[in-house]
Motif scaffolding. Structure first.
Motif, PDB file in Angstrom:
ATOM      1  N   GLN A 157       0.628   4.297  -2.734  1.00 28.86           N
ATOM      2  CA  GLN A 157       0.388   5.688  -2.330  1.00 28.86           C
ATOM      3  C   GLN A 157       1.518   6.623  -2.766  1.00 28.86           C
ATOM      4  OE1 GLN A 157      -2.852   5.225  -1.858  1.00 28.86           O
ATOM      5  NE2 GLN A 157      -2.793   6.742  -0.256  1.00 28.86           N
TER       6      GLN A 157
ATOM      7  N   ASN B  81      -3.333   1.897   6.462  1.00 32.44           N
ATOM      8  CA  ASN B  81      -3.641   3.219   5.900  1.00 32.44           C
ATOM      9  C   ASN B  81      -2.626   4.266   6.370  1.00 32.44           C
ATOM     10  OD1 ASN B  81      -5.335   4.881   4.315  1.00 32.44           O
ATOM     11  ND2 ASN B  81      -6.297   5.673   6.153  1.00 32.44           N
ATOM     12  N   SER B  82      -2.253   4.213   7.676  1.00 29.33           N
ATOM     13  CA  SER B  82      -1.279   5.175   8.208  1.00 29.33           C
ATOM     14  C   SER B  82       0.087   5.002   7.545  1.00 29.33           C
ATOM     15  CB  SER B  82      -1.118   5.002   9.717  1.00 29.33           C
ATOM     16  OG  SER B  82      -2.311   5.349  10.372  1.00 29.33           O
TER      17      SER B  82
ATOM     18  N   SER C 213      -5.085   0.952  -6.062  1.00 26.33           N
ATOM     19  CA  SER C 213      -5.502   1.366  -4.719  1.00 26.33           C
ATOM     20  C   SER C 213      -6.834   0.735  -4.329  1.00 26.33           C
ATOM     21  CB  SER C 213      -5.597   2.896  -4.686  1.00 26.33           C
ATOM     22  OG  SER C 213      -6.007   3.328  -3.428  1.00 26.33           O
TER      23      SER C 213
ATOM     24  N   TRP D 134      -7.594  -3.318  -1.437  1.00 21.73           N
ATOM     25  CA  TRP D 134      -8.236  -3.485  -0.123  1.00 21.73           C
ATOM     26  C   TRP D 134      -8.936  -4.827   0.105  1.00 21.73           C
ATOM     27  CZ3 TRP D 134      -6.554  -1.214   3.861  1.00 21.73           C
ATOM     28  CH2 TRP D 134      -5.993   0.060   3.774  1.00 21.73           C
TER      29      TRP D 134
ATOM     30  N   TYR E 152       0.832  -1.208   0.000  1.00 22.45           N
ATOM     31  CA  TYR E 152       0.000   0.000   0.000  1.00 22.45           C
ATOM     32  C   TYR E 152       0.867   1.258   0.000  1.00 22.45           C
ATOM     33  CZ  TYR E 152      -4.104   2.863   0.752  1.00 22.45           C
ATOM     34  OH  TYR E 152      -5.105   3.789   0.586  1.00 22.45           O
TER      35      TYR E 152
ATOM     36  N   ASN F 130      -0.070   6.167   3.977  1.00 19.96           N
ATOM     37  CA  ASN F 130      -0.110   7.623   3.865  1.00 19.96           C
ATOM     38  C   ASN F 130       1.265   8.264   4.031  1.00 19.96           C
ATOM     39  OD1 ASN F 130      -2.622   8.567   3.077  1.00 19.96           O
ATOM     40  ND2 ASN F 130      -3.499   8.174   5.078  1.00 19.96           N
TER      41      ASN F 130
END
Length: 451
Positions: A266, A384-385, A360, A364, A262, A388
């Protein structure tokens, strides 16, 4: 409360519950989509004023990239504390607070005079926004039964796609405003920030914290909703033996893999978000409005691509292969963008956007299928953190590259390479736990039979 037994039996059997769910969706979903659009615009609008800020304030490429990225550091640090406070204070008060503070910080961007102001406000914007996304997801868990939640989240997420489309033309139009001794970029920050401040007043009056506070639901509908959600919660608790610690989660190689994949996705998304307006400006003598409209094109194409990929992935089920295919499209687009002039680069980024935005959304379902429902929310917040943080690394690296080499070519090569790497790594990601794992982290059914 004769609805409780019906609610538990299945949603199809209870018209009262169904009408409550429909009312909740029509009451809160449009507002959340609008909030997400405003949120996203305040986060990425600096991409449109990079050259103006360089001319007026002397903020160079490296400083711009670092400031763009600092947002994500503040965001990552305060995501979890913000979520814990939301559960204590209630969703209505906390979501209004989040929106008010990010609106005030976004508005304050109009008054910056140097790099330090820029850094401080970008960091504060990250802190202010932290918890908005998980806060909305938490709100859905208190208001919608599980079967309805996935659809609601998908509609909410469409807000970022809509925001990507309109942020360019909107910011471009606001940049045309000159007056009262202010530059266009100051007006853009001020007007877009104040929109959030004004909207938070509406949020306070429109949202309720609990179904029983909602005047727009009949008492029977309130009871049916609460009964259905409580019943699901009891079923979950009955299935729970122990909650694994964060340390146990990080020892699970699969979760580390999910974070890596991920993060790579990102990286490319945020590099494109913050640097695309600069690539477009090199295509010729374009006005701010024209730059804004060109900026919408890759995101529009990516939405069509996401939809097509989702249809294909539903028909031929091999999720990892679809994620890998999308990542290879992103890699090819980023690589090819370095081989021609600015117009050619723009067309290549449009092609890459199909890949990185689809990757993206296709990603999930893999962790969701792998994770036990009891820990899914926490782990998804963790993934997610970490992902990011790609929003910090990409713009910072690009800014340093441009400052020192006068070109972002090396950065584009690096993005192509990380996408290829993620496309390979994704085949090591599993969609279901290995049989040997089933003691601790995996199947709730097993722990149920022991309990």
């Amino acid at each position: 409360m004769h609805h409780a037994s019906q609610a538990g039996a299945g949603q199809g059997t209870d018209p009262t519950l169904q009408s409550a769910v429909d009312k909740v969706k029509s009451h809160v979903l449009p507002l959340f989509v609008v909030m997400f659009i405003v949120n996203y615009i305040d986060r990425v609008n600096i991409g449109f004023v990079r050259s103006q800020m360089e001319t007026d304030l002397g903020i160079g490429a490296a400083a711009f990239g670092f400031g763009a990225g600092l947002f994500f550091i503040g965001y990552a640090l305060f995501e979890v504390p913000s979520n814990l406070l939301l559960q204590r204070v209630g969703a209505r008060a906390w979501l209004t607070r989040i929106m008010l503070t990010w609106g005030l910080v976004a508005t304050a961007m109009a008054f910056i005079q140097n790099e330090t102001h820029f850094y401080v406000l970008r960091f504060l914007l990250g802190i202010a926004e932290a918890g908005f996304f998980p806060g909305v997801i938490y709100y859905f868990t208190r208001w919608l039964p599980a079967a309805e939640r996935g659809k609601a989240i998908a509609i909410f997420l469409s807000g970022s796609a809509i925001a990507s489309l309109i942020s360019g033309p909107l910011s471009g139009a606001l940049l045309q405003i000159e007056g009262l001794g202010w530059h266009g970029w100051q007006w853009m920050f001020f007007i877009e920030g104040m929109a959030s401040v004004l909207l938070c007043g509406f949020v306070w009056f429109w949202l309720d914290s609990r179904p029983h506070d909602a005047k727009w639901l009949e008492p029977a509908e309130q009871d049916a909703l609460v009964a259905a959600i409580d019943e699901e919660q009891r079923a979950r608790e009955a299935a729970t033996s122990v909650k694994p610690s964060l340390w146990a989660l990080l020892k699970d190689h699969q979760i580390v893999l999910f974070c890596v994949i991920y993060f790579c996705i990102q990286l490319t998304i945020y590099a494109a978000t913050f640097w695309l307006p600069s690539i477009i400006k090199q295509m010729g003598e374009l006005s701010s409005v024209e730059v804004g409209f060109f900026n919408s094109i890759p995101w529009l194409i990516s939405i069509i691509g996401m939809y097509a990929f989702a249809r294909l992935a539903a028909k031929w089920k091999f999720q990892q292969a679809w994620v890998a295919a999308a990542l290879l499209i992103a890699a090819l687009g980023m690589f090819v963008s370095t081989t021609g002039g600015p117009v050619f680069a723009f067309v290549a980024v449009c092609f890459a956007a199909i890949g990185f935005k689809s990757a993206s959304s296709l990603f999930w379902p893999i962790p969701q299928a792998y994770l036990d429902a009891r820990i899914a929310a926490g782990v998804i917040a963790l993934i997610n953190s970490v992902g990011n943080l790609g929003g910090f690394v990409a713009p910072t690296t690009f800014g340093l590259l441009e400052q020192h080499t006068g070109s972002i070519q090396g950065g584009l090569y690096a993005l192509a390479a990380t996408s290829v790497l993620a496309a390979i790594v994704v085949f090591f990601a599993r969609t279901r736990p290995a049989p040997s794992d089933e003691s601790g982290l995996s199947s709730p059914r097993l722990s149920q039979s022991h309990s």
